[in-house]
Design a protein around this motif. Sequence first.
Motif, mmCIF file in Angstrom:
data_model
loop_
_atom_site.group_PDB
_atom_site.id
_atom_site.type_symbol
_atom_site.label_atom_id
_atom_site.label_comp_id
_atom_site.label_asym_id
_atom_site.label_seq_id
_atom_site.Cartn_x
_atom_site.Cartn_y
_atom_site.Cartn_z
ATOM 1 N N THR A 323 6.849 23.920 -47.418
ATOM 2 C CA THR A 323 7.430 24.720 -48.505
ATOM 3 C C THR A 323 8.473 23.895 -49.242
ATOM 4 O O THR A 323 9.339 23.281 -48.619
ATOM 5 C CB THR A 323 8.097 25.996 -47.951
ATOM 6 N N VAL A 325 11.117 24.591 -52.259
ATOM 7 C CA VAL A 325 11.724 25.542 -53.194
ATOM 8 C C VAL A 325 13.041 24.961 -53.682
ATOM 9 O O VAL A 325 13.894 24.587 -52.880
ATOM 10 C CB VAL A 325 11.964 26.924 -52.537
ATOM 11 N N SER A 327 16.290 25.805 -56.309
ATOM 12 C CA SER A 327 16.904 26.898 -57.067
ATOM 13 C C SER A 327 18.066 26.371 -57.891
ATOM 14 O O SER A 327 18.779 25.448 -57.475
ATOM 15 C CB SER A 327 17.367 28.012 -56.120
ATOM 16 N N GLY A 337 20.984 28.102 -51.717
ATOM 17 C CA GLY A 337 20.450 29.373 -52.188
ATOM 18 C C GLY A 337 21.503 30.295 -52.748
ATOM 19 O O GLY A 337 22.387 29.907 -53.495
ATOM 20 N N LEU A 341 17.931 33.391 -54.961
ATOM 21 C CA LEU A 341 16.853 33.013 -54.049
ATOM 22 C C LEU A 341 16.503 34.163 -53.110
ATOM 23 O O LEU A 341 15.334 34.362 -52.757
ATOM 24 C CB LEU A 341 17.267 31.773 -53.243
ATOM 25 N N ASP A 345 12.701 35.641 -52.689
ATOM 26 C CA ASP A 345 12.022 35.794 -51.397
ATOM 27 C C ASP A 345 11.620 37.240 -51.151
ATOM 28 O O ASP A 345 10.506 37.532 -50.676
ATOM 29 C CB ASP A 345 12.935 35.312 -50.259
ATOM 30 N N GLN A 346 12.529 38.165 -51.462
ATOM 31 C CA GLN A 346 12.282 39.584 -51.245
ATOM 32 C C GLN A 346 11.068 40.051 -52.050
ATOM 33 O O GLN A 346 10.170 40.719 -51.514
ATOM 34 C CB GLN A 346 13.533 40.370 -51.663
ATOM 35 N N LEU A 348 8.660 38.194 -53.494
ATOM 36 C CA LEU A 348 7.444 37.446 -53.143
ATOM 37 C C LEU A 348 6.751 38.079 -51.939
ATOM 38 O O LEU A 348 5.538 38.338 -51.953
ATOM 39 C CB LEU A 348 7.822 35.994 -52.835
ATOM 40 N N LEU A 349 7.518 38.344 -50.895
ATOM 41 C CA LEU A 349 6.950 38.933 -49.686
ATOM 42 C C LEU A 349 6.442 40.350 -49.959
ATOM 43 O O LEU A 349 5.359 40.736 -49.491
ATOM 44 C CB LEU A 349 8.008 38.939 -48.582
ATOM 45 N N LYS A 372 7.558 36.211 -43.764
ATOM 46 C CA LYS A 372 8.062 35.383 -44.859
ATOM 47 C C LYS A 372 7.453 33.985 -44.806
ATOM 48 O O LYS A 372 7.073 33.424 -45.840
ATOM 49 C CB LYS A 372 9.591 35.306 -44.780
ATOM 50 N N ASP A 373 7.335 33.409 -43.607
ATOM 51 C CA ASP A 373 6.784 32.058 -43.481
ATOM 52 C C ASP A 373 5.332 31.991 -43.926
ATOM 53 O O ASP A 373 4.879 30.954 -44.430
ATOM 54 C CB ASP A 373 6.893 31.570 -42.029
ATOM 55 N N LEU A 376 5.380 31.735 -47.690
ATOM 56 C CA LEU A 376 5.963 30.487 -48.199
ATOM 57 C C LEU A 376 5.126 29.255 -47.875
ATOM 58 O O LEU A 376 5.385 28.182 -48.419
ATOM 59 C CB LEU A 376 7.371 30.303 -47.619
#
Length: 708
Positions: A323, A325, A327, A337, A341, A345-346, A348-349, A372-373, A376
Amino acid sequence: MPATAAKKTATSKSATEYTAHHLQVLEGLEAVRKRPGMYIGSTDSRGLMHCLWEIIDNAVDEALGGHCDRVEVVLFADGSVEVRDNGRGVPVDIEPRTGLTGVELVYTRLHAGGKFGGGSYTASGGLHGVGASVVNALSARLDVEVDRGGKTYAMSFRRGEPGVFSDVAGAQGRKDPDHEFTPYVRTSDLEVVGKAKRGVTGTRVRYWADRQIFLKDAGLDLEGLLGRVRQTSFLVPGLTIVVRDERGEEPTEEVFLHDGGISEFCEYLAPDAPVTDVWRLQGTGTFTETVPVLDAQGHMTPTEVERECGVDVAVRWGTGYDTTVRSFVNIIATPKGGTHLAGFDQALLKVLRRQVEANARRLKAGSDKLDKDDALAGLTAVVTVRLAEPQFEGQTKEVLGTAAVRQIVAKVVESELSALLTSTKRPYKQQAATLLEKVVAEMKSRISARMHKETQRRKTALESSSLPAKLADCRSSDPERTELFIVEGDSALGTAKLARSSDHQALLPIRGKILNVQKASVTDMLGNAECAAIIQVIGAGSGRTFDLESARYGKVIIMTDADVDGAHIRTLLLTLFFRYMRPLVEAGRVYAAVPPLHRIEVVNPGSKANEVIYTYSEAEMRRTMASLAKRGKKTKPLQRYKGLGEMDADQLAETTMDPGHRTLRKVTLGDIESAGGVFELLMGGEVGPRKDFIIDSAGALDRERIDA
């Protein structure tokens, strides 16, 4: 005059010249000199780089406002640095409340500048108003030149104090901090040192870092500078940034200009082959916050202000599992972050979970939830937000703290990404389906790895083992001693079983050529019996869940026949290790066995036992035979090994498996990016580049090496 008297006179003179004017200027900057870490993080090389970026960011902020399209950074041989821009130039008129010129105000007063909501900058990297003044306070000397209104203005400082150096500002010749310095006493003077061409504006800042503050071995990192300049040129499309290094024997210069913005940046950062195109997620949101505002009477009044936050995100998934990323807030990198960020993440998942649940039957996802992983894995993303006066945690600006940004970013990403994943347009529809298959495969891989970790620990003699039946395991459980030989076929396994030391050498046979995992999906790889067996036997998982500490063997040795097919099998196995068990390769625990090609038996006269010589190439065999013939030695008919199965157990042990006599080739990764490129070229899905490579390399082929 006696020396003592002279000393007293000098002391009294110095005391009389140290006026209230000096105290007024230095009271804030002295705090910077006493506690530099509070403002620049540290006094080592990182602190030096932070100072440089404070000055560069001021120039880039002009570009963000549309007032500048060129920034130059020059590293001089004497250790000084100059930053030039063609922006509007630092104001040179008098600021009414302090009575100081704009130049002196910016470079001597903490929390003074044009980035406090006065309308000069809507979004900027500098916002605390301490960047330039902090660099000035920590510099043995700082010179500023400003082109405005057809004139060139100049001012110099020593450790934050304005004055005049004996090498008059603007004069030609060598400048350095050791020249005689005369501080201003009552009022400061912004000198006019030349004429500027009509319409030409800009600022030039040259400073010498103060070695009383910074560590002796602190130095500027050119590679780090170039990396961040490149990053900035992606974030500000159309801005030309030049970096010139004059510290070496030959000056070097690099020019950066990128018009593609963060889409191009995302493509540049991506380490693997694409699963999706670069998707751009853009939107804005507003929020209100209460901030103290300076009123006409000079009082700070709490005022509710409406802010606008612009969100611009570029995302792209690839075939790998790493991954990447990055920012940014305005143009400032936030490596640790922050709220932007967290919102990304929130969302996206949330979006991927919703899409997987909606397509659970087609994807065979079951009732398990994405982690989450999983979302990502293989993601390359650039997350940027632009807003006025963002709240950071500390002057080093590594973490964004503005709370309202989280929901704004989450809302934009959720809306835009959902639209792309549910689009009926063919390209988006195909890419969305492939992406969902990938994240579900990552989820299954994670769950499978966790189960392996829990249930496939080494079993005692009283417990049943879930390891493959074809594994001939060893007795020792110490990874420092144990070795796993991956052998080609059952015939080689039979010989190897007799040749091995069963105390610490384990054997795992594979049937022919395994799956090419460079072209296959994670699901196909886990579904392949040979790949799954290898991952299971090593016992450390795969992909991002791989745990080197859990590996059951200290060495993994690929033992294949010394022919073209054996080389192909070895390449396929190395592709599996590189893609899904890379830490094992990086730790130097993967090897290739080197079996001999020929056995030469030299006939000795009388009762003396015959001598046996093994050779490992055609050239070595010819040299050996020629040498024996020259010495008059007779040999029995040459034995050529076509495969490991043709060897007797004692021959295989002596030449290939016995640590005391064998030769192993350690597989290493000198450059991960180059290695990844080679694997993609030779084993990837695109045939064209591979065909070109084969045609171009055909002339260099040694036909004698082909085992026809």
